[in-house]
Write an enzyme that holds these catalytic residues in place. Sequence first.
Site, PDB file in Angstrom:
ATOM      1  N   ASP A 108     -98.466  14.874  44.718  1.00 43.30           N
ATOM      2  CA  ASP A 108     -99.360  15.522  45.689  1.00 43.30           C
ATOM      3  C   ASP A 108     -98.711  15.765  47.040  1.00 43.30           C
ATOM      4  OD1 ASP A 108     -99.189  12.896  46.455  1.00 43.30           O
ATOM      5  OD2 ASP A 108    -101.335  12.603  46.727  1.00 43.30           O
ATOM      6  N   LYS A 159     -99.706   0.593  53.183  1.00 45.49           N
ATOM      7  CA  LYS A 159    -100.998   0.687  53.875  1.00 45.49           C
ATOM      8  C   LYS A 159    -101.290  -0.529  54.761  1.00 45.49           C
ATOM      9  CE  LYS A 159    -102.489   4.171  50.762  1.00 45.49           C
ATOM     10  NZ  LYS A 159    -102.053   4.157  49.383  1.00 45.49           N
ATOM     11  N   ASP A 218     -99.135  15.404  52.618  1.00 48.03           N
ATOM     12  CA  ASP A 218     -99.770  14.818  51.428  1.00 48.03           C
ATOM     13  C   ASP A 218    -101.102  15.533  51.269  1.00 48.03           C
ATOM     14  OD1 ASP A 218    -101.444  13.313  49.736  1.00 48.03           O
ATOM     15  OD2 ASP A 218    -100.434  11.446  50.221  1.00 48.03           O
TER      16      ASP A 218
END
Length: 335
Positions: A108, A159, A218
């Site tokens: 992606d 993250k 992204d």
Amino acid sequence: MRAVVLVGGFGTRLRPLTLTTPKPMLPVGHRPIVENLVRMLAAAGVSEVVLGLGFKPEPFIAAFPDGECAGVRLHYAVEPEPLDTAGAIKFAAEHAGIDDTFVVVNGDVLTDLDVSTLIAFHRATSAEATIHLTPVEDPSAYGVVALAADGRVERFVEKPAPGTAPSNLINAGTYVLEPSVLARIPAGRKVSIERETFPSIVADGRLFAMSTDDYWIDTGRPEPYLRANLDMIDGVRRTLRADAVEEGARVNASARVAHSLVSRGAVVGADAVVEDSVLLGTAIVEDGASVRGSVVMGRVGRTASITDTVVGADGRVDDGAVLSHAFVPDPAAAK
Ligand code: GDD
Ligand code: MG
């Protein structure tokens, strides 16, 4: 050189578009994202791509039935169950018998990176794995690295909680891996390359990374997906450019289409207005409707007005409806 493209995720953040079409099959510049990626890889000398498939493999096989895309041979590795990123890489690489240095791309991300420069950097160090990095303002939604001056990764944290990221350089989702990385990945269960494998390579001092300021995005959420498309008509990409209105789109002469992409098959009715939007090939914008800042796969009824809205393939905006920041159908209600 061979490459694995990870295309098996659920695309949850792009619902309702991904309720019917897997994320990497959604178009950017009128071409499936995965085709954009295969072209990027072909330009770097990749001759064979293994698609790491899981969720909804059929649309990929239907789109490239002869096992070929942009002159590159395609393999389909369909996971029996989602194995997460490292599990998927191992499954796909073993499926295709990869036993040499190879490239991996998240299905992606779109970038103007010249992948051959990443391969050259990988070869110039003693890296077991090399990651492409890009700087971003808020790294908390990504994998973040702490980098030594020689390009060695000192820390990889996926993250991180806001405010705790070690830098603003993030994993841009293109890797060069030695086949020995596959041996680090336990078989038969979910393994995250970001949470397990990269940290284990960091511990051995053999993860390297190269940051570039190439175009990078992204596409996994609606706003960047829309932007990735508009970037293809705004002259932002290094060499790539798409037509705003693709041949075969049916736009009524009295409609006004401005700063938007309209794909082959889409229909725009009389006196309709389409601005800063993307109409996929199945979109129908009926007479007098207006569409602004939106992505449409389904139908927008007569004189309806939508702004910053996503309409999935099964979505239908009622005649005269006025919507802003909406998802149609509502993914929370859809199953
Ligand atoms: N085959 C398969 N199986 N593919 C998967 C699976 C799986 O179980 N899980 C995820 N993928 C694919 C997705 O389809 C996508 O192409 C890719 O792996 C990455 O998954 P995302 O869900 O898009 O991850 P992300 O965007 O939150 O984070 C990743 O990308 C960031 C850059 O865009 C990480 O790699 C981050 O570290 C990175 O910064
Ligand atoms: Mg992503």
